[in-house]
Design an enzyme around this catalytic site. Sequence first.
Site, mmCIF file in Angstrom:
data_model
loop_
_atom_site.group_PDB
_atom_site.id
_atom_site.type_symbol
_atom_site.label_atom_id
_atom_site.label_comp_id
_atom_site.label_asym_id
_atom_site.label_seq_id
_atom_site.Cartn_x
_atom_site.Cartn_y
_atom_site.Cartn_z
ATOM 1 N N LYS B 9 0.874 -1.203 0.012
ATOM 2 C CA LYS B 9 0.006 0.013 0.134
ATOM 3 C C LYS B 9 0.936 1.271 -0.220
ATOM 4 O O LYS B 9 1.938 1.223 0.557
ATOM 5 C CB LYS B 9 -0.980 -0.157 1.185
ATOM 6 C CG LYS B 9 -2.033 1.081 1.454
ATOM 7 C CD LYS B 9 -2.662 1.028 2.518
ATOM 8 C CE LYS B 9 -3.773 1.894 2.790
ATOM 9 N NZ LYS B 9 -3.239 3.340 3.039
ATOM 10 N N ASP B 119 -0.022 0.268 -5.532
ATOM 11 C CA ASP B 119 -1.042 -0.865 -5.541
ATOM 12 C C ASP B 119 -0.856 -1.316 -6.943
ATOM 13 O O ASP B 119 -0.460 -0.525 -7.978
ATOM 14 C CB ASP B 119 -2.453 -0.639 -5.225
ATOM 15 C CG ASP B 119 -3.246 -1.599 -4.828
ATOM 16 O OD1 ASP B 119 -3.012 -2.942 -5.212
ATOM 17 O OD2 ASP B 119 -4.048 -1.550 -4.260
#
Lengths: 392, 269, 494
Positions: B9, B119
């Site tokens: 992330k 991502d």
Amino acid sequence: MRKTDGCKLFGAYQALAGIKDCIILFHSVVGCHFGTLGLHLNHCPVEIHQASTLMGNKEVIFGGAEAIRQALETVLRESKIRTICLISGCISELIEDDLDAICREYEERLRLIVIHAPGFEGGITEGYEDALLSLSCFLEPKLGTQKWDGRRINVFGLGTDDYCARGDWKQIQNLLGEQVILNPCPPFCSVEDVKGLAQADLTLVFGRGKKLAEYLQKNFGILYEVLPYPYGFSGMKELWKILEQYLECDYSGARQEAEAALKRELLMFYPYMESLYYSNFAVYAEDGRLNGLIRFLEEELGMRKVLAKPLHEPLSMQELDASKAVILFATSYERKMARSRDLPLIRVGYPVLDRVCSSTDTMIGVGGTVTLVKEIINQTLELWSGKDGALL
Amino acid sequence: MKRICVYGKGGIGKSTVVSNMAAAMAMQGLKVAVIGCDPKADSTRNLTKEPVETILNCILKKREQLSIYGFGGVLCMESGGPEPGTGCAGRGIVTALNAIRDRNLLADRDIVIFDVLGDVVCGGFSAPMREKAADQVYLVTTGDYMAMYAANNICKGICRYADTGEVRLSGIIQNCRSSLGDHEIVEEFAKQIGTKVIGKIPMAREISYAEMKHATVLEAFPNHPVSDVFRNLAQNVWINEERTIPKPLGEEQLEKIYQHVLKENSLSL
Amino acid sequence: MGNEREIENFKRSMYPWEILHKFGLNGKIGGSITVVGEMHHAIAVIHGPKGCCFFYRLSAHRRYPYYDLESSDMEREEVLFGGAAQLENRIREIYMAEKPELIFIIHSPVSDVLHEDIEGVALRLKREGIPAVDVKSGCFSHREKDFGSRRMAELAESPAEKRENVVVDFKGCGLTEAMNTLVDEVMVSCPRKSKTFNLEVLLMKGEVYQALPEMLAFLKKFGIQLNCMIPNDPLEKLREAPAADLNIVSRMNWANHMKDCFGTDYLHYRSANRYYGWKGVCLLYRDIFQKMHMDESAFAKLDKMENEYLDQIAEERAFLSQCRVHIMCRDVKTAVQAIHLYAGDFQMNVGRLYLFLTEEDYIEQEIASDVETKIFERIRKTAEIYGVQMKLCRTLDDITDDPDFMTAEVLVNTNDFRFERLGLPVIPSVLLDVSMSYESFLRAARKLVDWMKGKRLHNMLWLNKLGTKEFEYPLYQDEMTLLSRKLWNEMWYE
């Protein structure tokens, strides 16, 4: 099972590319420019009014604004053209180039009309409709004090590279005669002419162009009628009937003259036309042309429709075989299909790219009807097999 | 050559992990390359001190030199990309990787580490996995739910390309800076998706201090215990041959992992 | 045999490529489907929105529509969520319906931006027994824009007296990618068949196309056999292409790839600087023989046959040597060839070489100021070998002001009929392309004699009456068309 339907970008081009004092600028990859150009050259190679920002890797990664600026600056530097139709293709829509910001940047120097035409968001008809509607920004209201010079109509639906489109446009003018003036309409007009679209009494929509017609009705009170492409005498009659109904004209004389002329001309083909009676035909064309053609072939030539499909639906060889059609009305892309069955192919619709046509060639009106019948007969004669006897 | 890519992330500490791990590997005598796959082009900053000219800029300016050597001789490259809100960053990464491949820039390296933005948001960000640039993936995550959610999503991307390629998951690197501070959560997640936690990076202010100096911990605080953590991590990654096709969790399964945390804190979903 | 090949050439020429390329260039999809279009039982599927397929059905190089082209028809949903599944399903449908031997999956700009996993699709389909292959196009890695200027720079450095290949490698227009796919996915290693060759026949046209059967027959006399024609032969033959000793190719990129994969050596025949005219065809066969390691007796036999061929046109050459001509040249790349050909091979009495270059020619031919002098010097030196004077002209007046202009019977080496306006008949160019057979040279000599005997000014020529401007391309009729042209130059050449 192949469709012969292009994407939105081709539709936008079909609607706008003939406008005289405005250049088409594709904000897209080189292929979109080359593709439309390739289909254009058969129809009017002396008017190439298009260019491209030629988006490449650099523009995809960093955005295409700079390439647009480069093209616009070239226009400003090299010409007096100040109206540009910026047709945005798949890639710029994917990366969301900020075209509005470019418009704001140049609003004092150029008139930019932006048409979002990514190929993944629709076909030719959608592109045509949106592009035509984008011209609404030019419309000027009817002025009360303006000297009015008679009844005027708009006609929408012709594409700049439709087979015989320029001849058909002239033929429509002929059909109207002196009673009604045909407003110069896209794609065969100038930017200045577009302003005048709001000063018509009626709009006729040959299959497409409905969005702008609706806009004109809503904002300027100009009524519109949607009708099929006016093939044959039946097409002429319908056109005249609508004009009589809305504009209090009288085309009875024109009707008689046209009928007499057709009788005279078609008599030459009589022995051949006999064989068309109850012959099976298949038609694969744009929505607007489909019904006009069917009506002509069925009502006027006595042929029998066995298959009718619009171009945005796929057509397969199996379907064509099963239909038992003996003649096919379609585009150039169906040539292999037709040849594989020795089936006469009459080219209508878009694209026709294995024929050239002059600005006087037409498929409508008296001359066009004669041409169409002649084409049906000649194409069939050309395919005589040359084989003899019963054991073909 | 070992080719790994590190996903996780945004803001989870990938670049910190990568630069320190690379520095540790280099100190152990390995020839290391770090390739930042993020338009921000800040992945290698701790190794190079100064911002580097990105590969995409070099291509645009027709410059041949796409890389520079950073701390410990680590070969550093940044893909670069468009300004925020313009263009297509994914396409930029594909182009940068092609440029590296065409010029054969990694031929002499023992290990190449790709540090990939946040991502797998589009096809372009899967390029290191897809283009056979890397075959081992490491996930960096904290114990936070959204971090794990992103890690789980990346597993879906790995599965997609594992079917037709060589890319596999090789482990999880836990960045222990979550307020939950729960090692069990990450361990449980690793177990369920079929991998293991290969390293745990503790909260340490030296990491932040080093970053302020645009340096790795190994350079700024070589004797601090956290440097040893990175040395161990580097060693583990270097010898790790585990390659699994992960089993991504459903949303319910993921939430279940958090049930006990919620219970312990007298909370409920 | 009748004149089928001439008829076919005539038909192929009926295509407005010149104007198309004055305003644009095809995308890479066009090149790839051209390769597929020349193959048997192969189908191309474009992974993209329907518009790409719509246009590219008109094969970029042929004046007939390309039919066997399919599209995955990406719409908004596929753009947002990926279109690989739809592509896979579409290919399954196509395979079930048509059972092609090979399905080429061609990328589109949209699928490339989305970085769709087409390789994965092809792999999955192969597992099901569907012969799908991924043409790794890289839609955005188009031909480099500086290709022309680089080629010109190379040419400037190439000594005129030597017939050396001017080799500039450039990214293709999708052709290379599709040909590489054939190498990777179709060809297999197999035992070498001695004295065999493969011939690349992609987009073959003109004199080369006409000479093809003659070339094959000639080589056969020396025991050199054709292994396969790439990409036209059936798949089973293409598979065994690596059995050949040599590839004779017109494009080097894919040949290099095949060399890397299978070790097959190649000879690049479309080298405009080497294989032209009589000497060119002699060089071509000598080069082939050398690559094939032919023995000395073969070379001796070749010498003898060459003399016999020349004897056949002794009369024609004698006639041509009596003809006083000027060479008109509008292309600096072929000027040296033209001099060797007309003054040397055909032995014509050449007075002047008019190198006529308008401002636009400078842009189009990418004659940069730093190479200009060298390029012109190269041409001038070649002209001097034959005692021909070169005259560089920017306007028609530059030509007509020359007092010697009317001393010639005709202008040769130009297809530009507009020069008839200057008062001399025009004889179209012959053999500026590659000479692939001795018969080809003979044919050209005879044609030239024929045309010289029938030379005339066409006072009523419509082509000469069309167009509004003196020497602009006649289709530049209005400001807008000229602007379109300028925009193309501006955006493409930057």
